[in-house]
Design an enzyme around this catalytic site. Structure first.
Site, PDB file in Angstrom:
ATOM      1  N   CYS B 241       0.863  -1.177   0.000  1.00 14.51           N
ATOM      2  CA  CYS B 241       0.000   0.000   0.000  1.00 14.51           C
ATOM      3  C   CYS B 241       0.902   1.230   0.000  1.00 14.51           C
ATOM      4  CB  CYS B 241      -0.973  -0.012   1.180  1.00 14.51           C
ATOM      5  SG  CYS B 241      -0.372   0.792   2.678  1.00 14.51           S
ATOM      6  N   CYS B 244       3.135   1.311   2.962  1.00 10.79           N
ATOM      7  CA  CYS B 244       4.039   0.168   3.160  1.00 10.79           C
ATOM      8  C   CYS B 244       5.493   0.536   2.894  1.00 10.79           C
ATOM      9  CB  CYS B 244       3.669  -0.976   2.216  1.00 10.79           C
ATOM     10  SG  CYS B 244       2.306  -1.996   2.782  1.00 10.79           S
ATOM     11  N   CYS B 265       7.421  27.284  -7.810  1.00 10.05           N
ATOM     12  CA  CYS B 265       6.291  26.642  -8.474  1.00 10.05           C
ATOM     13  C   CYS B 265       6.801  25.493  -9.322  1.00 10.05           C
ATOM     14  CB  CYS B 265       5.507  27.678  -9.286  1.00 10.05           C
ATOM     15  SG  CYS B 265       5.413  27.448 -11.036  1.00 10.05           S
ATOM     16  N   CYS B 323      -4.350  -1.711   6.276  1.00  9.19           N
ATOM     17  CA  CYS B 323      -3.481  -2.495   5.378  1.00  9.19           C
ATOM     18  C   CYS B 323      -3.139  -3.836   6.032  1.00  9.19           C
ATOM     19  CB  CYS B 323      -2.211  -1.703   5.044  1.00  9.19           C
ATOM     20  SG  CYS B 323      -0.994  -2.647   4.088  1.00  9.19           S
TER      21      CYS B 323
END
Lengths: 425, 425
Positions: B241, B244, B265, B323
């Site tokens: 995930c 993770c 920017c 998870c």
């Protein structure tokens, strides 16, 4: 609509003056105010941004170029504003060409030349760019409508013609030669031609024009099963031209017998065409603004997300006369090119893991004269995994020995051809 | 505008009736005909295509789906029309998300859920999709305006909210859970979530929602220097995930010190974002319609046209509780999964060079339990060329031995955690 509204207001004014009864004036005044409101509504609908004189790097929401000029601060591009000096010709404003045109327009390219003869149809709506309200317009007109709204700073030239007709090809050639946009430019009047056509004849026409004008171009294509595509850089005399070798396609792994049946409409996807247009314009930007490496050939197999690359050398037996002329010039210019490269290398201090040739902006290795016949080798022997020829290799090219003795500066294609004839006789 | 014109016509009608002088009727009639003409002009301007009940494969110019249905005849897709049954959520309608939404809309997706809280600015005009006349509108409103014109068959739901706020996250979760579109669907109410956001917090919010709902999602990203990007498939419990492992980025080779300076920017290009959107939606189509192989991770380095791939396993020490729950479920379901695969393999005759697992639609190899700690290996040891972590690897993860003895079916994460604590104590 604006003209209609003006006429309407004038009519109401004259009616007002001829009205006898003062009580009717009130209702007419109400009508007039409604029409004025309508005129304001009509005016506010096509809100267009005004032209910008200089590209500013100022970080404000109202600056359409702030995120592009930031490429300089990020160390990617040395001088982004140079993009305004360049002219790009896009042949074919379909699923790839229209998206390429929009990307270049949003990047603030100086001038775009657009070529197509087709009309927008609902059947095109599965690809990006054209809208249902543009159905029936020519693709060139619809493209100019959309692109000029997006960025009025870009100079747009559109040509509604078929480049495979005699007349169309002549107009195509003369438009490429027009140097009025930037007088200092050498050769043709454009910096790059992008071929985004969907058939062999049109590609051969672009190839012919670019070989005659010694014009570098990028070819693009998408397979009929919609799941693979490619881009290819063609530099007349230096790389294979489109007639030098049968065109390459990225194999999708799908049974070829199901493809190309007579009368079957080709499939297409906005994804594959968007990716190919993105890779095409990204390589165009790298070519123009001098960052990164321009890919000589890049394939896209979408089923496996596999991206094969390769390089193709020119074919000394190419059937295209202009290509042979460019090959001859390229070989004759070798001593001057070598001397210039040597001088550059000596002028600059050696860099760690530096490029082989400082000026090698297309990442193409120099073709040794004795390797010129490489493209005649059996196609299956030289193609990287995942690439196949779109057409069978022509069998009528005579084979020549694997490697000739190194040729001298006096050797040219005529000499090679004489040697070849002697071998075959 | 239509309403205004109706009022105007009614006013003219009543004025007509109260006019005393018959000579004035002629001029009023002219005014009325002008207004009728205006009404026709106003009506014809936003020419929209009508809805289509069934997707036809008929090869006519007026069929917006002919080139998509051709994917069936080409042998790529078994049943293209199934696309109408699917719901896709797109979080972030910026340079990648807006183009992804347009591609899916043109492909005729059933339902699109769009999430963004930002407004359109001129500074966005260097990317595809939004037009200068939409400046000031919310991105969700502008997207609905454009997409509904392109394809009225797509059901559009837009949410103008920030998913990183408590309230926004709750609305996000409940919208994903809404199953009214297709009642037969299991789990959440959408088939895939596409994350097209531009910051870490928003990605963590998408990760949290998808882990809680056991919802498969595709993450996408573009670097701040605009020249690289990636997509990544995340299946809760089965793949890593977002919490993770530190997120991966494709190294552009540009000096990192020039990046990420405060107040600078970020640069962006329509090309890189178009390519990433194209790869993202292509993998979405492969996932939904079951053709080709879905890439677990695909990077794009535009400077070199290099496309690294890799796979990431879940981290048994992941900081995200949901998870860990999904990992536990995935491990517990292994016997059932193996049995189902075995049954399928036995039911079908062995094919030449067939896939290892018939149903392996994401081309991901089964994670052996003993390899679950793979993501804890030193990042520089396991990352393919060209990939780096966006953030430094957290040092507080305890290291565990290279490979445990094969775990039995009774083993779960609690057991692994107990073993780990024993080793570390």
């Amino acid at each position: 609509m604006e003209v209609e509204l003006k006429h309407l207001m004038a009519d109401l004014q004259s009616l007002n003056q001829s009205l006898p009864d003062p009580s009717l004036h009130a209702s007419l005044l109400q009508i007039q105010s409604r029409v004025e409101h309508l005129a304001n509504l009509a005016k506010s609908e096509p809100l267009r941004r005004s032209k910008v004189k200089d590209m500013s790097a100022e970080v404000v929401d109202s600056n359409p170029y702030s995120r592009l000029m930031a490429l300089q601060r990020m160390g990617i591009v040395e001088n982004y504003e140079r993009i305004r000096e360049f002219s790009i010709a896009i042949v074919g404003i379909g699923g790839v060409g229209s998206v390429a045109a929009e990307m270049l327009t949003r990047c603030g390219i100086g001038r775009l030349l657009l070529y197509d003869y087709d009309k927008v149809e609902l059947a095109n709506m599965n690809r990006l760019f054209f809208r249902p309200d543009q159905v029936g317009m020519t693709k060139t007109d619809a493209a100019v409508q959309t692109l000029s709204d997006i960025n009025p700073d870009v100079l747009l030239e559109s040509y509604t013609l078929n480049i495979t007709t005699v007349e169309g090809f002549e107009t195509f050639m003369s438009s490429l030669k027009n140097k009025s946009f930037r007088t200092s430019k050498q050769g043709s009047g454009v910096d790059l031609v992008l071929s985004c056509v969907d058939n062999y004849e049109a590609r051969m026409a672009v190839n012919q024009a670019c070989n005659e004008l010694s014009q570098t171009w990028l070819e693009s294509g998408v397979s009929e099963d919609a799941v693979s595509g490619h881009i290819q850089l063609l530099i007349p005399g230096e790389t294979a031209c489109f007639a030098c070798a049968p065109p390459l396609v990225v194999a999708s792994g799908v049974d070829e017998r199901t493809l190309k049946r007579e009368g079957v409409c080709a499939a297409s996807l906005p994804t594959t065409m968007g990716v190919v247009a993105g890779l095409l314009v990204q390589n165009t930007l790298k070519f123009l603004l001098g960052f990164g490496q321009v890919s000589p050939y890049l394939g896209y197999n979408s089923l496996k997300d596999f991206f094969p690359t390769m390089q193709m050398k020119p074919n000394p037996q190419c059937s295209n006369f202009a290509c042979l002329e460019r090959q001859k010039e390229y070989i004759l210019a070798k001593p001057a090119r070598d001397a210039a490269e040597k001088a550059k290398l000596e002028a600059e201090p050696p860099t760690e893991e530096g490029p082989l040739h400082i000026d090698n902006e297309w990442n193409i290795s120099v073709v040794d004269d004795c390797e010129l016949d490489g493209s005649n080798a059996k196609s299956s022997d030289i193609l990287p995994e995942g690439l196949t020829h779109e057409l069978p290799v022509a069998d009528d090219f005579p084979s020549i020995p694997a490697c000739q003795a190194p040729t001298t500066d006096n050797d040219d294609l005529e000499e090679l051809r004489r040697q070849l004839e002697a071998i075959n006789s």
